[in-house]
Design a protein around this motif. Structure first.
Motif, PDB file in Angstrom:
ATOM      1  N   PRO A  63       0.970  -1.353  -0.025  1.00 12.97           N
ATOM      2  CA  PRO A  63      -0.400  -0.178   0.199  1.00 12.97           C
ATOM      3  C   PRO A  63       0.623   1.263  -0.160  1.00 12.97           C
ATOM      4  O   PRO A  63       1.728   1.030   0.581  1.00 12.97           O
ATOM      5  CB  PRO A  63      -1.390  -0.232   1.361  1.00 12.97           C
ATOM      6  CG  PRO A  63      -0.931  -1.413   1.877  1.00 12.97           C
ATOM      7  CD  PRO A  63       0.760  -2.173   1.434  1.00 12.97           C
ATOM      8  N   LEU A 111       0.983   5.760   0.033  1.00  7.36           N
ATOM      9  CA  LEU A 111       0.237   6.985  -0.689  1.00  7.36           C
ATOM     10  C   LEU A 111       1.060   7.997  -1.485  1.00  7.36           C
ATOM     11  O   LEU A 111       2.640   8.431  -0.404  1.00  7.36           O
ATOM     12  CB  LEU A 111      -0.023   7.613   0.309  1.00  7.36           C
ATOM     13  CG  LEU A 111      -1.104   9.040   0.684  1.00  7.36           C
ATOM     14  CD1 LEU A 111      -2.607   8.655  -0.575  1.00  7.36           C
ATOM     15  CD2 LEU A 111      -2.233   9.336   1.369  1.00  7.36           C
ATOM     16  N   ASN A 166      -5.059  -0.899  -7.241  1.00  8.08           N
ATOM     17  CA  ASN A 166      -5.964  -0.759  -5.572  1.00  8.08           C
ATOM     18  C   ASN A 166      -5.178   0.076  -4.934  1.00  8.08           C
ATOM     19  O   ASN A 166      -6.330   0.542  -3.910  1.00  8.08           O
ATOM     20  CB  ASN A 166      -6.507  -1.494  -5.715  1.00  8.08           C
ATOM     21  CG  ASN A 166      -8.221  -2.201  -6.819  1.00  8.08           C
ATOM     22  OD1 ASN A 166      -8.683  -1.007  -7.745  1.00  8.08           O
ATOM     23  ND2 ASN A 166      -9.203  -2.938  -6.664  1.00  8.08           N
ATOM     24  N   TRP A 167      -3.881  -0.346  -4.846  1.00 13.29           N
ATOM     25  CA  TRP A 167      -3.337  -0.111  -3.141  1.00 13.29           C
ATOM     26  C   TRP A 167      -2.228   0.313  -3.332  1.00 13.29           C
ATOM     27  O   TRP A 167      -1.214   0.491  -2.446  1.00 13.29           O
ATOM     28  CB  TRP A 167      -2.983  -2.146  -3.177  1.00 13.29           C
ATOM     29  CG  TRP A 167      -1.262  -2.379  -3.704  1.00 13.29           C
ATOM     30  CD1 TRP A 167      -0.202  -2.146  -3.888  1.00 13.29           C
ATOM     31  CD2 TRP A 167      -1.961  -3.217  -4.814  1.00 13.29           C
ATOM     32  NE1 TRP A 167      -0.127  -2.345  -4.637  1.00 13.29           N
ATOM     33  CE2 TRP A 167      -0.390  -3.692  -5.845  1.00 13.29           C
ATOM     34  CE3 TRP A 167      -2.828  -3.842  -5.439  1.00 13.29           C
ATOM     35  CZ2 TRP A 167      -0.164  -4.057  -6.333  1.00 13.29           C
ATOM     36  CZ3 TRP A 167      -2.570  -4.982  -6.390  1.00 13.29           C
ATOM     37  CH2 TRP A 167      -1.243  -4.380  -7.148  1.00 13.29           C
ATOM     38  N   ASP A 178      -2.660   5.260  -4.236  1.00  9.05           N
ATOM     39  CA  ASP A 178      -2.801   6.511  -4.993  1.00  9.05           C
ATOM     40  C   ASP A 178      -2.196   7.561  -4.496  1.00  9.05           C
ATOM     41  O   ASP A 178      -1.481   7.385  -3.868  1.00  9.05           O
ATOM     42  CB  ASP A 178      -3.722   6.730  -3.409  1.00  9.05           C
ATOM     43  CG  ASP A 178      -5.296   6.860  -3.943  1.00  9.05           C
ATOM     44  OD1 ASP A 178      -5.518   8.142  -5.621  1.00  9.05           O
ATOM     45  OD2 ASP A 178      -6.725   7.880  -4.162  1.00  9.05           O
ATOM     46  N   LEU A 204      -6.758   2.325   1.815  1.00 10.95           N
ATOM     47  CA  LEU A 204      -5.627   1.279   0.923  1.00 10.95           C
ATOM     48  C   LEU A 204      -4.400   0.401   1.395  1.00 10.95           C
ATOM     49  O   LEU A 204      -4.959  -0.617   0.639  1.00 10.95           O
ATOM     50  CB  LEU A 204      -3.844   2.425   0.443  1.00 10.95           C
ATOM     51  CG  LEU A 204      -4.643   3.897   0.040  1.00 10.95           C
ATOM     52  CD1 LEU A 204      -2.786   4.199  -0.793  1.00 10.95           C
ATOM     53  CD2 LEU A 204      -4.551   3.223  -1.755  1.00 10.95           C
ATOM     54  N   GLN A 232      -7.044  -2.392   0.747  1.00  7.64           N
ATOM     55  CA  GLN A 232      -7.116  -3.636  -0.521  1.00  7.64           C
ATOM     56  C   GLN A 232      -6.024  -4.754  -1.203  1.00  7.64           C
ATOM     57  O   GLN A 232      -5.594  -5.103  -0.304  1.00  7.64           O
ATOM     58  CB  GLN A 232      -6.997  -3.013  -1.866  1.00  7.64           C
ATOM     59  CG  GLN A 232      -7.468  -0.982  -1.888  1.00  7.64           C
ATOM     60  CD  GLN A 232      -9.133  -1.428  -1.554  1.00  7.64           C
ATOM     61  OE1 GLN A 232      -9.565  -1.862  -2.645  1.00  7.64           O
ATOM     62  NE2 GLN A 232      -9.572  -1.016  -0.633  1.00  7.64           N
TER      63      GLN A 232
END
Lengths: 343, 343
Positions: free
Chosen positions: A269, A271, A292-293, A295, A312, A315
């Motif tokens: 995950p 960010l 999906n994991w 962003d 996140l 996911q």
């Protein structure tokens, strides 16, 4: 002395004397930015996998001046010249742009490929001066093809240069995903220290506070302090170590595009925050929004950031398929090989 | 009866008997979506400006079945077949996708261009069934080139189809900007009523309330209620009227991508919200992020929306240059004309 990396174990000082067409990759980094190192590793894998008839030869950026005359002497019509990809086309890194101009304006009779880059000439005096120099150098090469790794760069290259521009992802997205199945524990901040940094320290501090003291929290950069220098011989082990590091994390918080790419490859995950000119944002939105994991955000509100991170980490991993997105690059190389075959 | 629009005043029932190579544009809309009408107008302007040697002939989508056999009979090797661009490739609009399949799988020996589109096959049964049908039809044409108008669609087309994919903006961005110098007064909501709508009514209501009663506020759609039908003969006047309408506004609030494009062309501040699959968002970020008086958002917080709108209305018009971004399309057409010249 000219050094030629003919494979990932062998440095030679002369160009191998065989009948194979050669693929010369210039500008290969010896500095310790693991993003750029991963790019150069992926470039070798790409050419060796997709075009095995070509002998792939790397030249470190600092060896360009020694290598250029040697290559000029041996150059054959089917040979291809390339300059490594990354996020440094423009006026922010004069050394890389100068090296690029030299290669592009020298080998004007062979297909010359500027591997996937993002581009940023600042809107100031230095930006204008450097842009003119690059325009003048690139224009000399009628066989030069530029590759943009995000749509913003595609637009900027097309409005800056007359050379054809093609569109592919960053080369590191050609690498296979890995699933190391480590127990994940802790969060890692991967943050730049350079002139491209824009994420606020207060945002970072707020995220740290929000994460609390339950889990280990570290801060690193994808630019390593050790070793001092990396070569095509040593880079793969360091790249593998980077993927191992990521595979141990529950969460990556970063402003480095390649930290997001390593998160994609390892299912971690992640960010991503912005840099000074949006290269990570654009590459994410263009190629990876369906993963999906990970962003991207410019958010500063800690509650909203918390919500994003919660989403996140919840996911599951899934397939993502971007290898077909290198097709325009493949078609350029195939077309050239075919044309020179028939000449 | 087959109708062929040879220019913007003349409909004929036979293909003009002259030696000029023909450029046949299929799928031309007669329905009243001004975005799609503007696309078809821009397509004619593009080909007539850039490739004046070609005679441009339009076929309304409902006339395809009559026109196909007539064109087959007259088709010459240099002729080019095209299908109109827009935002309807996929399974959301079966009629358009069926028309596209028919054209692509029929004219397999000539360059066939799917003009700039965004694509969305839903992840459900209908999406899967329709995708297979399109894959099977597109595969029959080895001379078919798909054009994606945003990077998300570029990725999706490349992972869905084996045909080469090129990357350009939406054709309406080829149109010249206009400066009508009207006094701007009022705000206009331009909102869709169809299955792609996702912006919340509460967000719209909050913006209306925030705008207050000081200025006129209207709501329209780019899909007109009147007239019932638009043709290549009548569309330009309606397009001009649309630009006039926009040029009177202080602000456009919309979830229609082409309302953002009309705002770009007229220098009208515009805030764009999303549709069901991000086509406007991606096209904005790929091509128009550098245009100061427009922005895209998914925001629902009215204070943040207010801040965004304040920023937009305070911006000055400036040059934006996306015409060079049609280069990949130009190269495909030029390359084909050149190749067939030499055959």
């Amino acid at each position: 002395m000219a050094n030629f990396y003919v494979d990932t174990t062998t440095v030679v000082h002369e160009i191998p004397d065989n009948s194979r067409p050669k693929f010369y990759m210039f500008g290969v980094p010896s500095y310790t930015n693991m993003g750029d190192q991963a790019v150069s590793l992926a470039e070798r894998q790409y050419i060796e996998n997709e075009f095995p008839e070509y002998q792939y030869i790397e030249i470190l950026e600092e060896d360009d001046d020694y290598a250029i005359p040697v290559i000029q002497e041996h150059l054959q019509p089917k040979d291809i010249i390339a300059f490594t990809g990354g996020g440094n086309m423009g006026n922010l890194y004069h050394n890389h742009e100068e090296a690029r101009r030299k290669v592009f304006s020298t080998f004007v009779n062979n297909l010359t490929i500027s591997f996937p880059q993002s581009i940023h000439f600042e809107e100031n005096e230095d930006g204008e001066i450097e842009k003119k120099k690059s325009q003048s150098a690139y224009r000399k090469n009628p066989n030069l093809v530029l590759v943009a790794r995000d749509a913003q760069s595609f637009h900027r290259m097309q409005t800056t240069f007359d050379n054809p521009v093609i569109f592919t992802p960053d080369m590191v997205l050609y690498m296979n995903a890995v699933d190391l199945k480590f127990k994940r524990h802790g969060a890692l901040f991967v943050l730049r220290h350079d002139s491209e940094k824009v994420v606020k320290q207060s945002t970072i501090d707020n995220i740290k506070e929000m994460l609390g003291t339950e889990r280990p929290i570290d801060r690193v950069d994808t630019v390593l302090d050790e070793p001092q220098k990396i070569t095509p011989v040593t880079r793969e082990a360091l790249f593998d170590a980077e993927l191992e590091l990521f595979s141990h994390q529950e969460m990556i918080i970063t402003d480095r595009w390649h930290a997001m790419v390593f998160s994609v490859l390892t299912g971690t995950p992640c960010l991503l925050f912005g840099n000074s000119y949006g290269k990570g944002k654009h590459a994410y939105i263009d190629w990876l929004e369906h993963v999906n994991w990970i962003d991207y955000t410019d958010e500063t509100d800690i509650d909203r950031i918390k919500e994003l991170m919660r989403y996140l980490v919840a996911q599951n991993r899934h397939d993502y398929d971007v290898k077909k997105d290198f097709r325009q690059l493949r078609d350029v190389i195939t077309g050239y090989a075919h044309k020179r075959q028939n000449d």
